[in-house]
Write a protein that holds these residues in place. Structure first.
Motif, PDB file in Angstrom:
ATOM      1  N   PHE A 109      25.337 -15.596   6.979  1.00  0.00           N
ATOM      2  CA  PHE A 109      25.067 -14.408   6.163  1.00  0.00           C
ATOM      3  C   PHE A 109      23.657 -14.478   5.569  1.00  0.00           C
ATOM      4  CE2 PHE A 109      29.800 -13.441   5.054  1.00  0.00           C
ATOM      5  CZ  PHE A 109      29.962 -12.936   6.325  1.00  0.00           C
ATOM      6  N   ALA A 110      23.292 -15.676   5.098  1.00  0.00           N
ATOM      7  CA  ALA A 110      21.975 -15.809   4.474  1.00  0.00           C
ATOM      8  C   ALA A 110      20.870 -15.549   5.492  1.00  0.00           C
ATOM      9  CB  ALA A 110      21.819 -17.194   3.870  1.00  0.00           C
ATOM     10  N   GLU A 111      21.134 -15.954   6.737  1.00  0.00           N
ATOM     11  CA  GLU A 111      20.105 -15.786   7.764  1.00  0.00           C
ATOM     12  C   GLU A 111      19.956 -14.344   8.205  1.00  0.00           C
ATOM     13  OE1 GLU A 111      20.782 -18.361  11.134  1.00  0.00           O
ATOM     14  OE2 GLU A 111      20.657 -20.110   9.816  1.00  0.00           O
ATOM     15  N   LYS A 112      21.103 -13.673   8.388  1.00  0.00           N
ATOM     16  CA  LYS A 112      21.040 -12.360   9.022  1.00  0.00           C
ATOM     17  C   LYS A 112      21.627 -11.231   8.186  1.00  0.00           C
ATOM     18  CE  LYS A 112      21.592 -14.798  13.361  1.00  0.00           C
ATOM     19  NZ  LYS A 112      21.632 -14.638  14.813  1.00  0.00           N
ATOM     20  N   GLY A 113      22.100 -11.550   7.004  1.00  0.00           N
ATOM     21  CA  GLY A 113      22.771 -10.522   6.219  1.00  0.00           C
ATOM     22  C   GLY A 113      24.198 -10.348   6.698  1.00  0.00           C
TER      23      GLY A 113
ATOM     24  N   GLU B 140      26.089  -7.571   7.420  1.00  0.00           N
ATOM     25  CA  GLU B 140      26.299  -6.668   8.555  1.00  0.00           C
ATOM     26  C   GLU B 140      25.620  -7.183   9.822  1.00  0.00           C
ATOM     27  OE1 GLU B 140      28.159  -4.097   8.835  1.00  0.00           O
ATOM     28  OE2 GLU B 140      28.515  -3.252   6.846  1.00  0.00           O
ATOM     29  N   GLY B 141      24.540  -7.880   9.639  1.00  0.00           N
ATOM     30  CA  GLY B 141      23.814  -8.393  10.788  1.00  0.00           C
ATOM     31  C   GLY B 141      24.426  -9.647  11.388  1.00  0.00           C
TER      32      GLY B 141
END
Lengths: 222, 222, 222, 222
Positions: free
Chosen positions: B36-40, B42-43
């Motif tokens: 999540f931290a890397e891509k968010g 939703e991403g």
DNA sequence: TATGAATGAGCTTTCATTCAT
DNA sequence: TATGAATGAAAGCTCATTCAT
């Protein structure tokens, strides 16, 4: 199309890039700004943006080849709305006209001015700030073109005021950082904890903040 | 699963909620935190999280019914890692043990402590901060349960120090806001503009910031 | 628009259908021929055809109701360029004027003539051949109108030459088939394996092929 | 995965590549073969292929990243079905076992064999032939690996038979070309003009064609 | 009449979620 | 209990066709 060079010239020259974008394009960017701010870039659907802009979904792709291009397209408006006036109005005023005014008034005015701009363009600023974390290319123009130009100017302003005896003898860069941190921090906390951090009136609020900034929170029994 | 009540009891009681989560669950949350931290949110792809956690994609859904539950699941670790020690350690120390120390040392220690915690849990903090913008319900426990409890304590601390003459006579809430804004602002700008806002060593840096906070940037040759 | 009846009358009457098509229509068909040949019917975009024809995309649809009509429209030029002269020039020459020439010269001339025509109209022939596989209705006029008329004529030519002792006593239809197979096969292999099947000069090449056709590859030291 | 090198080793070594493909993969390729043959590559919808294969559309993309990969995936089966047996059975038979048989019987057998293979794999052959026109990369393995290996073998066979006095003294390459042209031409005309070019029985038909090929159509009253 | 911006149905592709093993 | 192949709804994007100018 939106090369760094162009961007630079937009900010520092007189050209008006707005005229190169059709109304349609602006409609789409406005809608994208709103939707991205609501749901984030990845969480947004091009169909929602189309609906918001009152156009067919396919029309978006006549103007922006991909969804990502929409995000990149937001940069230009941000630059134009945010940094161009910064360069030509506020900073110049700070460094020339207003030198006579006391430092706290100058700082207060800057902060009011910047906070108002942030508030007025909240969705835009919000989206760029957040998405630049996941798409660092977004920040490149800011980091490479704007920041290296802007920060020295601000540093110089503080350095001069230190010279004039208006500020303590601190590393000007540290002051810059503190001022910008305050503005940024306020913006962020404001949107995250509106219940705790709602600011009623700009003027008064800013006066207090600037007071703290200049005089510190310490020095009670003095 | 993660009702507010439970959360509250986790934070203010002695129960150890970790034991209610299996190692598997923690593995998954750790992996999710990283991705999540890397891509968010939703991403991110659940497949990537599974790969990061070295488990099959399907296994995730044995422990978290939906992807959204993963996000919600992050709150618990945040609360545990971040606010529980805050409540029981730092704040207590601040208000009891360390009262003897000068206010600037106390503040510096808090800021170093908080910044270190932020830095150590950067991915977690980052994800919660960003995603709570798009999923405001995430913040509800923080806003409803933690903040109303925490802020008065901090307010009181400042009020006492004003009383003692360690701080100027300002609205304690304003001081709280300023301190938290500085911390938050520094964190944000640090990750957005690392080139301009790199902080070498914690200790020295914080000393300077606290110095500004307490004494202000003003009052030069005065 | 292009009913079979009309097509038939175009080929066997003296009317000049070209005049019924405006220059615009021919421009569009020319452009379509080129683009279809390059990318196939389904792989072609009407926008590319418009660009090739130097007109607006919308204009295409003033002259051809649908994209499919463009494909059907190609048939007419093919018929006109390919089969009309075949009917009235070559075949007649073969069967009348040139009867005096040796059979191998006649055949060579036909093959040179046909191959040249194929080569000159390669894009058109290519498109019709390929697309007729997926849109069999394209071939209907050819199969129903042209072939039944043409093949007996050719059959008759071969039959006469058998009669005259110029050819072996074989089923004329078989000869027709072999000759046409050779022409078609050469065309196909030529475009598929240019490295292996490059033919230098028409004349010499065709002479050799016709030699094989007439005398066979067998009967070496016999 | 399907590098030229691998392809080459598949054809000339003993490895059995079929085992590297799951049944699912073959189901999908079979369905694709059918649909592509019916509507052409661009005219085919992945949804139709999925329906034909009785699987969900998404499943296709677990095995083939893109639709184009489906087309490329057809090459392997073609190579395996078509050229591998060609290399190991027919050609060897031609050049060793059957040398005693008269040349016309040998040629007839080859043509029957090849035509049967074409007919049995019509959809596959058709698709590769047509699509390679628009996607020339498809032919690269054929052109670079197979053709340069195969054609010399065939050339040599004809050269030997010229030596033996079974064939006239012609350029062997010309004979190769003529034989392959006949096969290819027959295949093409057969599918384009089934009404005119239907061949009843393989054996008899091929005998006649080979007769023409060897003895020519000429030499009537001789 | 010619234009080309706008349309929206329908395409390929992705991915959270399910479920037989 | 853990798996990962299979699913299919929904995404981004394309493009033949329409229509106001």
């Amino acid at each position: 199309m939106t090369s760094e060079k162009e961007l630079y010239s937009y900010l520092f020259d007189e050209s008006l890039p707005e005229e190169e974008m059709s109304k349609r394009q602006w409609d789409i960017l406005d809608a994208a700004t709103k939707i991205f701010a609501e749901k984030g870039y990845e969480g947004s659907r091009t169909s929602d943006i189309a609906k918001e802009a009152n156009i067919a979904e396919g029309t978006i792709f006549r103007y922006f080849k991909t969804k990502k291009d929409l995000l990149i397209g937001l940069l230009m408006p941000l630059m134009i709305k945010f940094f161009k006036p910064l360069m030509f109005n506020s900073i110049e005023k700070i460094m020339n006209n207003e030198k006579n005014e006391p430092i706290n008034v100058v700082l207060k005015n800057i902060m009011i001015d910047r906070m108002a701009l942030v508030r007025k363009n909240k969705p835009l600023v919000k989206t760029i700030m957040i998405e630049s974390i996941y798409h660092p290319e977004l920040l490149e123009p800011l980091q490479k073109e704007i920041a290296p130009k802007l920060i020295p100017i601000i540093d110089k302003f503080f350095a001069e005021n230190i010279e004039l005896g208006n500020l303590r003898e601190l590393d000007p860069r540290l002051i810059t950082r503190s001022v910008m941190s305050l503005i940024a921090g306020f913006s962020v906390l404001n949107s995250l904890f509106p219940e705790v951090f709602t600011t009623e009136g700009d003027e008064k609020e800013m006066e207090k903040i600037v007071d703290i900034l200049i005089n510190g929170i310490g020095g009670g029994k003095k």
